[in-house]
Write a protein that holds these residues in place. Sequence first.
Motif, PDB file in Angstrom:
ATOM      1  N   THR A 216       0.785  -1.148  -0.106  1.00 44.83           N
ATOM      2  CA  THR A 216       0.010   0.081  -0.014  1.00 44.83           C
ATOM      3  C   THR A 216       0.939   1.337   0.040  1.00 44.83           C
ATOM      4  O   THR A 216       0.302   2.392  -0.272  1.00 44.83           O
TER       5      THR A 216
ATOM      6  N   ASP B 227      -6.376   4.771   5.136  1.00 39.88           N
ATOM      7  CA  ASP B 227      -5.268   3.972   5.312  1.00 39.88           C
ATOM      8  C   ASP B 227      -5.495   3.098   6.481  1.00 39.88           C
ATOM      9  O   ASP B 227      -5.607   3.208   7.600  1.00 39.88           O
TER      10      ASP B 227
ATOM     11  N   SER C  53      -3.679  -4.013   3.336  1.00 36.86           N
ATOM     12  CA  SER C  53      -2.323  -4.619   2.828  1.00 36.86           C
ATOM     13  C   SER C  53      -2.096  -6.130   3.587  1.00 36.86           C
ATOM     14  O   SER C  53      -2.693  -6.284   4.856  1.00 36.86           O
TER      15      SER C  53
ATOM     16  N   SER D 142       0.893  -7.118   4.616  1.00 35.20           N
ATOM     17  CA  SER D 142       2.133  -7.078   5.359  1.00 35.20           C
ATOM     18  C   SER D 142       2.043  -7.265   7.021  1.00 35.20           C
ATOM     19  O   SER D 142       2.476  -7.880   7.293  1.00 35.20           O
TER      20      SER D 142
ATOM     21  N   ARG E 109       4.743  -7.898  -0.535  1.00 34.69           N
ATOM     22  CA  ARG E 109       4.424  -6.565  -1.393  1.00 34.69           C
ATOM     23  C   ARG E 109       3.029  -6.773  -1.838  1.00 34.69           C
ATOM     24  O   ARG E 109       2.937  -6.691  -3.211  1.00 34.69           O
TER      25      ARG E 109
HETATM   26  C1  LIG Z   1       0.393   3.511   8.102  1.00 33.50           C
HETATM   27  C2  LIG Z   1       0.844   2.597   7.147  1.00 33.50           C
HETATM   28  N1  LIG Z   1       0.352   2.537   5.993  1.00 33.50           N
HETATM   29  C3  LIG Z   1       0.962   1.871   5.110  1.00 33.50           C
HETATM   30  C4  LIG Z   1       2.211   1.201   5.218  1.00 33.50           C
HETATM   31  C5  LIG Z   1       2.707   0.151   3.952  1.00 33.50           C
HETATM   32  O1  LIG Z   1       2.793  -1.047   4.024  1.00 33.50           O
HETATM   33  P1  LIG Z   1       2.834  -1.900   2.755  1.00 33.50           P
HETATM   34  O2  LIG Z   1       3.458  -1.187   1.709  1.00 33.50           O
HETATM   35  O3  LIG Z   1       3.766  -2.934   3.234  1.00 33.50           O
HETATM   36  O4  LIG Z   1       1.400  -2.223   2.380  1.00 33.50           O
HETATM   37  C6  LIG Z   1       2.612   1.214   6.461  1.00 33.50           C
HETATM   38  C7  LIG Z   1       3.811   0.454   6.662  1.00 33.50           C
HETATM   39  O5  LIG Z   1       4.336   0.468   7.611  1.00 33.50           O
HETATM   40  C8  LIG Z   1       2.194   2.163   7.591  1.00 33.50           C
HETATM   41  O6  LIG Z   1       2.608   2.019   8.559  1.00 33.50           O
END
Ligand SMILES: Cc1ncc(COP(=O)(O)O)c(C=O)c1O
Length: 402
Positions: free
Chosen positions: A102, A210, A248, A250, A259
């Motif tokens: 994301t 987000d 995400s 992640s 990813r």
């Molecule tokens: C608030 C927030 N948004 C988005 C992300 C991006 O995550 P990813 O690119 O792994 O989906 C992070 C990653 O630390 C985050 O802390």
Amino acid sequence: MHNNILDQLTDYPFDRLRALLRNVEPPAGRPQIHMQIGEPNHPAPDFIGPVLVENMADWGCYPPPNGPDTLRAAIAEWLAKRYDLPAGMIDPARNIAVVSGTREALFMAALLTVPEQKAGAKPIVLMPNPFYQVYVGAAAMARAETVLLPAGPETGFQPDFASVDPAILERTALAYLNSPANPQGSIADLTMLEAAVELARRYDFVLAVDECYSEIYTADPPPGGLSACAKIADGSAEMCRNVLVFHSLSKRSNVPGLRSGFVAGDAHLIALLLRLRQYGGAQLPLPVMNASEALWRDETHVEQSRTLYREKFDLALEILDGVFGATRPGGAFYLWLDVGDGETAAERLWREAGVRVLPGEYLAQTDASGSNPGRSYIRAALVHDIETTRDALNRIRETLEP
Ligand SMILES: Cc1ncc(COP(=O)(O)O)c(C=O)c1O
């Protein structure tokens, strides 16, 4: 010759931390504990191994830009169940874009939404302060003006959109909202989300929510931008008008290296995002998309992980009882500790205890009143196993307690 806007971007928080600690030696003979980065160390679900292996032949193909139908169907089903959305609200063919994490998609959100002018002036991007660093860089690169909304204790650690001057809202092209929030762990409730969606529609800006920590929570599952759209349901055919949500794997599934994420919402914006990605985005490899589908279809590993985070927050509150304003956040996996001076504390923790944390001021900007709302904080990610976490928390208390 280069794009001079890049000169305005500060170094990324982790680079600033490396610079701060460059000449600081951690104690010899003590294992170092890295809590500065939100990289889950819980095991990745092992069922994705066979999926990656079975799909080996697909490494030889350019993947479909928006993934196979089966992946988008899994995502739509997950969203409908997770947020209790009405049938058909999320059409896998129109309302979902598959993205390679994301971070890139949140960055592209600004390129996607910021026009040359809004209301006859330079467009504005609203964001909370503290924030996820990408929002600032995205707004700058899209040539927008950033307006920071305080997200400290006085506003419950979430921005108060209702207090924004209408003259600012007229010029707003994009507003970022992060719930559960990094670094504070605060949650935007449904009333706040509804108000934000209504403002976005009234002033015609895009609300980018987000939600990458949505599955790591303490009590009830946090509502999301789409819950607000469903609640408002004003009879319009496009129920997600002006809203995009970012999810995400992640943090949810402990696979930051995969990813894999998605954006869902307003069909018109999704179509434009896909067009933008055709030019400047990387597709996810097909084996990764198939592994992602398996992950979105499984909740067992997510529940296990959530339980582990809850146990670690129990431990944190026991060890840090009454110090540094330690509280149990509504969600996410960070301790946001008020230690007086975050940079000094981060330096001492590394030198005296071998524990690496992030100074809060690297996650915020100095506001109009001249103060940085993160300055007195450190952020420590509870991403390790329980014994390492216990060790780290004891070291933090011993080192920083006055
Ligand atoms: C608030 C927030 N948004 C988005 C992300 C991006 O995550 P990813 O690119 O792994 O989906 C992070 C990653 O630390 C985050 O802390």
